[in-house]
Design an enzyme around this catalytic site. Structure first.
Site, PDB file in Angstrom:
ATOM      1  N   TYR A   1      -2.139  -0.822  10.548  1.00 17.68           N
ATOM      2  CA  TYR A   1      -2.350  -1.341   9.384  1.00 17.68           C
ATOM      3  C   TYR A   1      -0.250  -0.822   8.609  1.00 17.68           C
ATOM      4  O   TYR A   1      -0.156  -1.277   8.186  1.00 17.68           O
ATOM      5  CB  TYR A   1      -3.488  -0.750   8.492  1.00 17.68           C
ATOM      6  CG  TYR A   1      -3.129  -0.509   7.785  1.00 17.68           C
ATOM      7  CD1 TYR A   1      -4.100  -2.354   6.902  1.00 17.68           C
ATOM      8  CD2 TYR A   1      -2.953   0.298   6.654  1.00 17.68           C
ATOM      9  CE1 TYR A   1      -3.990  -2.284   5.147  1.00 17.68           C
ATOM     10  CE2 TYR A   1      -3.866  -0.129   5.465  1.00 17.68           C
ATOM     11  CZ  TYR A   1      -3.804  -1.294   4.382  1.00 17.68           C
ATOM     12  OH  TYR A   1      -3.843  -1.354   3.352  1.00 17.68           O
TER      13      TYR A   1
ATOM     14  N   SER B   1       0.959  -0.947   0.092  1.00 20.50           N
ATOM     15  CA  SER B   1      -0.154  -0.330   0.070  1.00 20.50           C
ATOM     16  C   SER B   1       1.038   1.850  -0.541  1.00 20.50           C
ATOM     17  O   SER B   1       1.855   0.913   0.880  1.00 20.50           O
ATOM     18  CB  SER B   1      -0.995  -0.125   0.960  1.00 20.50           C
ATOM     19  OG  SER B   1      -1.597   1.203   1.337  1.00 20.50           O
TER      20      SER B   1
HETATM   21  N1  LIG Z   1      -8.967  -0.701  -0.774  1.00 24.94           N
HETATM   22  C1  LIG Z   1      -8.038   0.392  -0.348  1.00 24.94           C
HETATM   23  O1  LIG Z   1      -7.874   1.508  -0.488  1.00 24.94           O
HETATM   24  C2  LIG Z   1      -6.629  -0.144  -0.310  1.00 24.94           C
HETATM   25  C3  LIG Z   1      -5.053   0.487  -0.536  1.00 24.94           C
HETATM   26  C4  LIG Z   1      -3.983   0.341  -0.003  1.00 24.94           C
HETATM   27  C5  LIG Z   1      -3.912  -1.362  -0.352  1.00 24.94           C
HETATM   28  N2  LIG Z   1      -5.142  -2.144  -0.039  1.00 24.94           N
HETATM   29  C6  LIG Z   1      -4.242  -3.431   0.276  1.00 24.94           C
HETATM   30  O2  LIG Z   1      -5.122  -4.381  -0.827  1.00 24.94           O
HETATM   31  C7  LIG Z   1      -6.333  -5.415  -0.411  1.00 24.94           C
HETATM   32  C8  LIG Z   1      -6.933  -5.836  -1.058  1.00 24.94           C
HETATM   33  O3  LIG Z   1      -7.785  -5.001  -0.397  1.00 24.94           O
HETATM   34  P1  LIG Z   1      -9.215  -4.649  -0.860  1.00 24.94           P
HETATM   35  O4  LIG Z   1      -9.208  -3.269  -0.985  1.00 24.94           O
HETATM   36  O5  LIG Z   1      -9.438  -5.382  -2.000  1.00 24.94           O
HETATM   37  O6  LIG Z   1      -9.996  -4.754  -0.087  1.00 24.94           O
HETATM   38  P2  LIG Z   1     -11.365  -6.481  -0.068  1.00 24.94           P
HETATM   39  O7  LIG Z   1     -12.447  -5.856  -0.992  1.00 24.94           O
HETATM   40  O8  LIG Z   1     -12.322  -5.687   1.457  1.00 24.94           O
HETATM   41  O9  LIG Z   1     -11.047  -7.436  -0.198  1.00 24.94           O
HETATM   42  C9  LIG Z   1     -10.164  -8.073   0.552  1.00 24.94           C
HETATM   43  C10 LIG Z   1      -9.962  -9.545   0.331  1.00 24.94           C
HETATM   44  O10 LIG Z   1      -9.690  -9.961   1.372  1.00 24.94           O
HETATM   45  C11 LIG Z   1     -10.583 -11.755   1.824  1.00 24.94           C
HETATM   46  N3  LIG Z   1     -10.018 -11.906   3.175  1.00 24.94           N
HETATM   47  C12 LIG Z   1     -10.471 -10.539   4.408  1.00 24.94           C
HETATM   48  N4  LIG Z   1      -9.574 -11.059   5.463  1.00 24.94           N
HETATM   49  C13 LIG Z   1      -9.174 -12.576   5.370  1.00 24.94           C
HETATM   50  C14 LIG Z   1      -8.714 -13.562   5.942  1.00 24.94           C
HETATM   51  N5  LIG Z   1      -8.380 -13.079   7.672  1.00 24.94           N
HETATM   52  N6  LIG Z   1      -8.728 -14.456   5.460  1.00 24.94           N
HETATM   53  C15 LIG Z   1      -8.339 -14.696   4.046  1.00 24.94           C
HETATM   54  N7  LIG Z   1      -9.018 -13.694   3.214  1.00 24.94           N
HETATM   55  C16 LIG Z   1      -9.396 -12.703   3.813  1.00 24.94           C
HETATM   56  C17 LIG Z   1     -11.598 -10.915   1.512  1.00 24.94           C
HETATM   57  O11 LIG Z   1     -12.616 -11.773   1.670  1.00 24.94           O
HETATM   58  P3  LIG Z   1     -13.165 -12.375   2.672  1.00 24.94           P
HETATM   59  O12 LIG Z   1     -13.966 -11.430   3.488  1.00 24.94           O
HETATM   60  O13 LIG Z   1     -14.259 -13.669   2.032  1.00 24.94           O
HETATM   61  O14 LIG Z   1     -12.307 -13.361   3.985  1.00 24.94           O
HETATM   62  C18 LIG Z   1     -11.711 -10.043   0.237  1.00 24.94           C
HETATM   63  O15 LIG Z   1     -11.771 -11.197  -1.006  1.00 24.94           O
HETATM   64  C19 LIG Z   1      -5.875  -6.011   0.437  1.00 24.94           C
HETATM   65  O16 LIG Z   1      -4.475  -6.004   0.889  1.00 24.94           O
HETATM   66  C20 LIG Z   1      -5.631  -3.803   0.997  1.00 24.94           C
HETATM   67  O17 LIG Z   1      -4.586  -4.459   2.557  1.00 24.94           O
HETATM   68  C21 LIG Z   1      -6.422  -1.556  -0.325  1.00 24.94           C
END
Ligand SMILES: NC(=O)c1ccc[n+]([C@@H]2O[C@H](COP(=O)([O-])OP(=O)(O)OC[C@H]3O[C@@H](n4cnc5c(N)ncnc54)[C@H](OP(=O)(O)O)[C@@H]3O)[C@@H](O)[C@H]2O)c1
Length: 256
Positions: free
Chosen positions: A152, A139
């Site tokens: 985080y 991130s």
């Molecule tokens: N969105 C942002 O602003 C942002 C910015 C920078 C970095 N990121 C990073 O990008 C990555 C993806 O995030 P996203 O934005 O796509 O979030 P998201 O839409 O909430 O998706 C998160 C994914 O991780 C899975 N997950 C969550 N907890 C889990 C667990 N305990 N075990 C296995 N799977 C789990 C969720 O599925 P289930 O709930 O079904 O388990 C979902 O498929 C993350 O690493 C996040 O830190 C996001």
């Protein structure tokens, strides 16, 4: 020859869009997340839409031993993975002392421990193959301390540092490691982390996960060591090199 992509956190958001790009390229998929129902629907949809086989493994990767269990399941099915995408992760917005320890513990287990163990399992397995690509989703939080999201931000700083270090080690083995750094993106992450109320996000138009995933996929395929999505994010991340860390911390506190 058909390639196989193993993607964690593939049920929604950035992970789902990375999975869709792989499917569009004809790669078979192994998708994991906690929600079996969501994964089943994605499997049905992708196998209808693209000429690919989708294997789903419902697993909570914040639980001890879960990374190895998934790896063993993949091995039992005799699937050779070409791309490992460590995308699953979550954050939490608020003062450090106000969030309960179980949530931090799960965050560290998922964002750090599982990601590290999966890298270890696959890199060990890939020895001698002279191939294999890993995409670790970090991130822009990785570039400075983050008051109100302290744990985080620190987990993502780990992902960046760890990815660059092992990337250097495995160059000789023909394996590439990419640390991908998205900025705030319009996914479920915003609601789940309660970051939606932060000044950094409220009232801003955030990029769609599809656009972010395209950038991530391109960076991984080209074997880039670090990739930051978006011009503004790249400028902000690089500015950190020129200001004292104490200033960067204060500015991030104000922005968050
Ligand atoms: N969105 C942002 O602003 C942002 C910015 C920078 C970095 N990121 C990073 O990008 C990555 C993806 O995030 P996203 O934005 O796509 O979030 P998201 O839409 O909430 O998706 C998160 C994914 O991780 C899975 N997950 C969550 N907890 C889990 C667990 N305990 N075990 C296995 N799977 C789990 C969720 O599925 P289930 O709930 O079904 O388990 C979902 O498929 C993350 O690493 C996040 O830190 C996001």
């Amino acid at each position: 020859m058909k390639k196989v992509a193993f993607i964690t956190g593939a049920s929604k958001g950035i992970g789902l869009e990375i999975a869709r790009i792989h499917a569009a390229h004809g790669d078979d998929l192994i998708l994991t997340a906690r929600s079996l129902h969501d994964l089943q629907e994605i499997k049905t949809h992708f196998e209808c839409e693209y000429p690919v086989k989708v294997t789903i493994i419902a697993k909570d990767l914040s639980m001890a031993g879960s990374a190895e269990e998934v790896f063993d399941e993949i091995k039992q099915q005799h699937i050779d993975v070409d791309y490992l995408v460590n995308n699953a992760g979550f954050g939490d917005y608020g003062y450090f002392a106000d969030t309960n320890w179980d949530r931090y513990s799960a965050m560290i287990n998922l964002n750090i421990s599982s990601l590290t163990e999966l890298c270890h399992l696959f890199i060990s397995d890939w020895q001698g193959r002279k191939a294999g690509k890993i995409l670790n989703v970090a991130s822009t939080a990785a570039f400075q301390p983050g008051p109100k999201m302290a744990v985080y931000f620190a987990t993502k700083a780990y992902v960046l540092s760890f990815s660059q270090a092992i990337g250097q080690e495995v160059k000789k083995d023909g394996i590439t490691i990419t640390a991908f750094c998205p900025g705030p993106t319009n996914t479920n992450f915003m609601d789940d982390s309660q970051m939606i109320v932060s000044r950094m996000v409220a009232g801003h138009k955030l990029p769609a996960p599809k656009e972010v995933a395209r950038c991530a996929y391109k960076a991984m395929i080209s074997g880039k060591s670090v990739a930051i999505h978006g011009t503004k994010n790249r400028i902000m991340a690089n500015l950190n090199r020129f200001v004292p860390r104490s200033w960067a911390t204060k500015i991030t506190d104000k922005l968050l």
